[in-house]
Design a protein around this motif. Structure first.
Motif, PDB file in Angstrom:
ATOM      1  N   PRO A  22      41.748 -13.061  17.028  1.00 33.33           N
ATOM      2  CA  PRO A  22      40.991 -12.228  16.069  1.00 33.33           C
ATOM      3  C   PRO A  22      41.875 -11.155  15.416  1.00 33.33           C
ATOM      4  N   ILE A  23      41.662 -10.972  14.135  1.00 31.70           N
ATOM      5  CA  ILE A  23      42.275  -9.860  13.395  1.00 31.70           C
ATOM      6  C   ILE A  23      41.191  -9.257  12.504  1.00 31.70           C
ATOM      7  N   SER A  24      41.483  -8.064  11.978  1.00 33.17           N
ATOM      8  CA  SER A  24      40.522  -7.400  11.094  1.00 33.17           C
ATOM      9  C   SER A  24      40.810  -7.745   9.636  1.00 33.17           C
ATOM     10  N   THR A  25      39.861  -7.380   8.781  1.00 32.98           N
ATOM     11  CA  THR A  25      40.049  -7.623   7.344  1.00 32.98           C
ATOM     12  C   THR A  25      41.235  -6.827   6.824  1.00 32.98           C
ATOM     13  N   SER A  26      41.416  -5.597   7.300  1.00 30.67           N
ATOM     14  CA  SER A  26      42.549  -4.784   6.832  1.00 30.67           C
ATOM     15  C   SER A  26      43.884  -5.375   7.292  1.00 30.67           C
ATOM     16  N   GLU A  27      43.912  -5.983   8.482  1.00 30.45           N
ATOM     17  CA  GLU A  27      45.159  -6.625   8.934  1.00 30.45           C
ATOM     18  C   GLU A  27      45.499  -7.827   8.046  1.00 30.45           C
ATOM     19  N   LEU A  28      44.465  -8.545   7.647  1.00 28.51           N
ATOM     20  CA  LEU A  28      44.712  -9.697   6.767  1.00 28.51           C
ATOM     21  C   LEU A  28      45.220  -9.232   5.404  1.00 28.51           C
ATOM     22  N   THR A  29      44.584  -8.242   4.809  1.00 31.91           N
ATOM     23  CA  THR A  29      45.018  -7.782   3.486  1.00 31.91           C
ATOM     24  C   THR A  29      46.403  -7.131   3.561  1.00 31.91           C
ATOM     25  N   GLY A  30      46.718  -6.479   4.699  1.00 30.70           N
ATOM     26  CA  GLY A  30      48.063  -5.907   4.847  1.00 30.70           C
ATOM     27  C   GLY A  30      49.118  -7.018   4.859  1.00 30.70           C
ATOM     28  N   TRP A  31      48.839  -8.145   5.495  1.00 28.03           N
ATOM     29  CA  TRP A  31      49.816  -9.242   5.502  1.00 28.03           C
ATOM     30  C   TRP A  31      49.933  -9.856   4.111  1.00 28.03           C
ATOM     31  N   LEU A  32      48.817  -9.947   3.373  1.00 27.94           N
ATOM     32  CA  LEU A  32      48.856 -10.516   2.022  1.00 27.94           C
ATOM     33  C   LEU A  32      49.633  -9.620   1.054  1.00 27.94           C
ATOM     34  N   ASP A  33      49.658  -8.320   1.320  1.00 31.54           N
ATOM     35  CA  ASP A  33      50.456  -7.428   0.472  1.00 31.54           C
ATOM     36  C   ASP A  33      51.934  -7.808   0.510  1.00 31.54           C
ATOM     37  N   THR A  34      52.441  -8.183   1.707  1.00 38.65           N
ATOM     38  CA  THR A  34      53.873  -8.494   1.853  1.00 38.65           C
ATOM     39  C   THR A  34      54.176  -9.989   1.759  1.00 38.65           C
ATOM     40  N   HIS A  35      53.158 -10.831   1.754  1.00 37.29           N
ATOM     41  CA  HIS A  35      53.369 -12.293   1.677  1.00 37.29           C
ATOM     42  C   HIS A  35      52.395 -12.912   0.666  1.00 37.29           C
ATOM     43  N   PRO A  36      52.514 -12.553  -0.623  1.00 34.05           N
ATOM     44  CA  PRO A  36      51.579 -13.127  -1.602  1.00 34.05           C
ATOM     45  C   PRO A  36      51.915 -14.597  -1.907  1.00 34.05           C
ATOM     46  N   ASP A  37      50.891 -15.275  -2.390  1.00 37.08           N
ATOM     47  CA  ASP A  37      51.048 -16.651  -2.914  1.00 37.08           C
ATOM     48  C   ASP A  37      51.525 -17.658  -1.857  1.00 37.08           C
ATOM     49  N   LYS A  38      51.198 -17.443  -0.603  1.00 37.17           N
ATOM     50  CA  LYS A  38      51.580 -18.406   0.448  1.00 37.17           C
ATOM     51  C   LYS A  38      50.588 -19.571   0.531  1.00 37.17           C
ATOM     52  N   GLY A  39      49.371 -19.342   0.097  1.00 39.46           N
ATOM     53  CA  GLY A  39      48.393 -20.425   0.093  1.00 39.46           C
ATOM     54  C   GLY A  39      48.034 -20.938   1.469  1.00 39.46           C
ATOM     55  N   LEU A  40      47.927 -20.029   2.469  1.00 44.74           N
ATOM     56  CA  LEU A  40      47.566 -20.464   3.813  1.00 44.74           C
ATOM     57  C   LEU A  40      46.119 -20.982   3.818  1.00 44.74           C
ATOM     58  N   PRO A  41      45.878 -22.109   4.522  1.00 44.08           N
ATOM     59  CA  PRO A  41      44.524 -22.664   4.537  1.00 44.08           C
ATOM     60  C   PRO A  41      43.623 -21.960   5.546  1.00 44.08           C
ATOM     61  N   PHE A  42      42.386 -21.696   5.146  1.00 45.49           N
ATOM     62  CA  PHE A  42      41.372 -21.084   6.002  1.00 45.49           C
ATOM     63  C   PHE A  42      40.049 -21.841   5.818  1.00 45.49           C
ATOM     64  N   ARG A  43      39.318 -21.956   6.898  1.00 45.77           N
ATOM     65  CA  ARG A  43      37.928 -22.390   6.800  1.00 45.77           C
ATOM     66  C   ARG A  43      37.070 -21.122   6.689  1.00 45.77           C
ATOM     67  N   TYR A  44      36.082 -21.183   5.831  1.00 43.03           N
ATOM     68  CA  TYR A  44      35.288 -19.977   5.587  1.00 43.03           C
ATOM     69  C   TYR A  44      33.811 -20.296   5.593  1.00 43.03           C
ATOM     70  N   HIS A  45      33.040 -19.223   5.709  1.00 39.87           N
ATOM     71  CA  HIS A  45      31.578 -19.339   5.648  1.00 39.87           C
ATOM     72  C   HIS A  45      31.040 -18.150   4.862  1.00 39.87           C
ATOM     73  N   LEU A  46      30.044 -18.403   4.020  1.00 41.43           N
ATOM     74  CA  LEU A  46      29.421 -17.345   3.219  1.00 41.43           C
ATOM     75  C   LEU A  46      28.062 -16.989   3.804  1.00 41.43           C
ATOM     76  N   ASN A  47      27.756 -15.691   3.764  1.00 39.30           N
ATOM     77  CA  ASN A  47      26.419 -15.274   4.196  1.00 39.30           C
ATOM     78  C   ASN A  47      25.429 -15.445   3.044  1.00 39.30           C
ATOM     79  N   ALA A  48      24.240 -14.957   3.228  1.00 36.04           N
ATOM     80  CA  ALA A  48      23.193 -15.148   2.214  1.00 36.04           C
ATOM     81  C   ALA A  48      23.525 -14.455   0.902  1.00 36.04           C
ATOM     82  N   GLU A  49      24.354 -13.401   0.941  1.00 31.71           N
ATOM     83  CA  GLU A  49      24.738 -12.695  -0.283  1.00 31.71           C
ATOM     84  C   GLU A  49      25.948 -13.313  -0.971  1.00 31.71           C
TER      85      GLU A  49
END
Length: 202
Positions: A163-190
């Motif tokens: 597990p990581i937090s949303t801020s940890e993920l965005t911090g890694w994306l700041d230094t590693h843009p355009d890597k295109g790592l694959p993720f499975r995702y799920h959307l809530n009702a909104e």
């Protein structure tokens, strides 16, 4: 008279003697020792009779069928094994339809007062890897989203999601843009991402 009969008898004996002598000289008596042999019979030949080639009996149905040709295999060697079929090549025909629950995360943006991931959808190719395609789109992500990450976000040796937090993920994306790592995702009702799990790629 007796004298004439005596002379006649002597003459008859003389004629018989002459006839007998003539017959002996001409070889008419085969038992006589002075008889000449007749023409000698040819001596038998000692050479063996010439061999004659055997002539096969004619076939009742015409020409005999020829045996099928076969390929000789050298003694002590097994026949070569058939070549294996070629491996299928990967290409566009082997792609699956667009995955409904997988995205390639490229970047993020905080615009609009909410964090949004900049992602691409795509398909799983022939080798089983996710291949992003199409335009980049935005997906808002909740600050409390449940996120798991593996390598390379958590280092090259991490293969199990942690597990990581949303801020940890965005911090890694700041230094590693355009890597295109694959993720499975799920959307809530909104329509906001509430679950995001990284897919480990070697």
């Amino acid at each position: 008279m007796r004298a004439v009969r005596g002379q006649a008898a002597m003459a008859a004996l003389a004629v018989c003697g002459v006839l007998a002598l003539t017959a002996c000289q001409n070889g008419d008596d085969p038992a006589a020792p002075d008889a000449k042999p007749t023409a000698a019979a040819p001596a038998p030949s000692t050479a063996p009779p010439a061999a004659t080639a055997a002539v096969p009996a004619p076939s009742m149905s015409g020409a005999a069928p020829k045996p099928p040709a076969t390929t000789a295999t050298p003694a002590g060697k097994n026949p070569p094994a058939p070549a294996p079929p070629p491996a299928p090549t990967c290409g566009a025909d082997h792609r699956m339809p667009v995955s409904p629950d997988t995205i390639a995360v490229q970047r993020y943006t905080p615009e609009g007062g909410m964090t949004s991931l900049i992602v691409q959808h795509g398909t799983y190719g022939c080798p089983g890897r996710f291949e992003p395609s199409g335009p980049w789109t935005y997906l808002p992500i909740a600050e409390t989203a449940k996120i798991t990450a593996t390598a390379p976000i958590l280092g090259p040796s991490t293969v199990t999601g942690k597990p990581i937090s949303t801020s940890e993920l965005t911090g890694w994306l700041d230094t590693h843009p355009d890597k295109g790592l694959p993720f499975r995702y799920h959307l809530n009702a909104e329509g906001v991402v509430d679950t995001l799990d990284e897919i480990y790629v070697k």
